[in-house]
Design a protein around this motif. Sequence first.
Motif, mmCIF file in Angstrom:
data_model
loop_
_atom_site.group_PDB
_atom_site.id
_atom_site.type_symbol
_atom_site.label_atom_id
_atom_site.label_comp_id
_atom_site.label_asym_id
_atom_site.label_seq_id
_atom_site.Cartn_x
_atom_site.Cartn_y
_atom_site.Cartn_z
ATOM 1 N N GLU A 225 0.843 -1.187 0.000
ATOM 2 C CA GLU A 225 0.000 0.000 0.000
ATOM 3 C C GLU A 225 0.877 1.236 0.000
ATOM 4 O O GLU A 225 1.916 1.286 0.670
ATOM 5 C CB GLU A 225 -0.896 0.001 1.246
ATOM 6 C CG GLU A 225 -1.703 1.287 1.417
ATOM 7 C CD GLU A 225 -2.461 1.309 2.740
ATOM 8 O OE1 GLU A 225 -2.508 0.259 3.410
ATOM 9 O OE2 GLU A 225 -2.976 2.378 3.114
ATOM 10 N N SER A 226 0.478 2.227 -0.766
ATOM 11 C CA SER A 226 1.116 3.542 -0.675
ATOM 12 C C SER A 226 0.059 4.601 -0.946
ATOM 13 O O SER A 226 -0.998 4.313 -1.515
ATOM 14 C CB SER A 226 2.280 3.671 -1.669
ATOM 15 O OG SER A 226 1.808 3.594 -2.996
ATOM 16 N N SER A 227 0.329 5.825 -0.522
ATOM 17 C CA SER A 227 -0.646 6.905 -0.658
ATOM 18 C C SER A 227 0.023 8.155 -1.188
ATOM 19 O O SER A 227 1.206 8.414 -0.931
ATOM 20 C CB SER A 227 -1.307 7.206 0.690
ATOM 21 O OG SER A 227 -2.023 6.099 1.173
ATOM 22 N N ARG B 129 -5.250 9.816 -2.966
ATOM 23 C CA ARG B 129 -5.214 8.504 -3.622
ATOM 24 C C ARG B 129 -4.456 7.477 -2.788
ATOM 25 O O ARG B 129 -3.404 7.766 -2.214
ATOM 26 C CB ARG B 129 -4.577 8.603 -5.004
ATOM 27 C CG ARG B 129 -5.432 9.315 -6.029
ATOM 28 C CD ARG B 129 -4.821 9.209 -7.425
ATOM 29 N NE ARG B 129 -5.668 9.830 -8.419
ATOM 30 C CZ ARG B 129 -5.653 11.120 -8.735
ATOM 31 N NH1 ARG B 129 -4.802 11.920 -8.104
ATOM 32 N NH2 ARG B 129 -6.468 11.600 -9.651
ATOM 33 N N THR B 130 -5.008 6.266 -2.753
ATOM 34 C CA THR B 130 -4.363 5.114 -2.129
ATOM 35 C C THR B 130 -4.167 4.044 -3.197
ATOM 36 O O THR B 130 -5.098 3.749 -3.972
ATOM 37 C CB THR B 130 -5.222 4.543 -0.985
ATOM 38 O OG1 THR B 130 -5.349 5.528 0.031
ATOM 39 C CG2 THR B 130 -4.581 3.291 -0.385
#
Length: 402
Positions: A329-331, A335-336
């Motif tokens: 996961e990254s943001s 937005r994710t």
Amino acid sequence: MQLDRIADTDIRFQRNGAGDRALVFVHGFLDDQHVWDAVIGELRSEGVETVQLDLAGMGERTDASGPFTLDRFASEVGAVVDALDTPAVLIGQSMAAPIVELVAAARPERTLGVVLVTPVPLGGARLPDEAVESFRGLGGDPRAQRALRQQLSSGLGEADLDRLAVVGGRVRPEVVRALVDCWNAGHPDGERPSRYTGPVLVIRGADDGLVTEDMVADGVLERFGTVEAATVDRAGHWVHIERPAAVAALLDAFLSKAHPAGNRTRGVGPQQWTLAFAEKSAASFAEAFAEDVVLEASTLTRPVEGREQVKQVMGAASGIYESLAFTQESSSGPRTYLEWEATAFGGTRIRGVTILTKDEHGQIVRAAVHHRPLGVVLRFSAELRDRLRGRIDPAHFYDGDR
């Protein structure tokens, strides 16, 4: 393949591959190390060594003398872990789940994570006397063992049942009785929260008649602080033999979180989107969506708009997956980005990326779901069309007849 031995013992372990982490596989009641062969063959993680061994009294060690206790088994598996050059993820099925937990608790610095497959609780299965006696009487009776396996599984083929009956039939009757008493009574550590505080994955077969959902919830999940659970459809107690590709995909995903490459992303934490997939519920998805949410996907010919419509599509989609694990996961701003791995259609692997855009209230206003490979995308879309017939316009989906 390399075959090693713990000095001055009859403990031998098989090593395949090489890397900076190991996967140590421990078999369950009446089985042998080869029950993991199909799962290992489906693994896609790179830089991993796999390790298999037979527990005392089973497999190639049917001549071993007692005692047959969880502490004795944990000591032997621990000796194998100590002999490795790398930290390890410990994987145990059924009665081996308590064993690998004890090993991990004693060696947290050498343990990257623990995977419990159809796990008997460390505190014991605590089956009633009548049920226990039926298990204790399995020694020397391959036909009864075969029948029991068939009863507790939904996906074991005839060849699997035959091989397992031969393997289990070699276990001496007195050893069978001791093993049953071992996993049914459990270990004193099972009466308190686990001493292992690292990441844990629990995998259960949806049709398992022995390790029930309630047994897992009450005797396993509640004892760990960092734990995730996955249920594999169309599988019973021997899910690793019944659905090896699904189990391997879950292991690959867990390994990527337990020992991630690089530092640009972080592990996937619980959120409405991931929890909705776990619950496979349209209503759960609805809680995550804004009223005017828009869904785009490689499985759709055009976007689906509005909370009511989108929740129907996502609820149906979650039911198609046999297993699904979010791996990274990254943001960036609103937005994710979520990477994930899944199986469907009898173990077919699917990989993808989901992009979620949220409003100032934290609700999802746009979701873009990208699947691969193409063949699975088309099949998935057609399956969605069939499942949502009468609820969603079929023009949103692939029609193989056109």
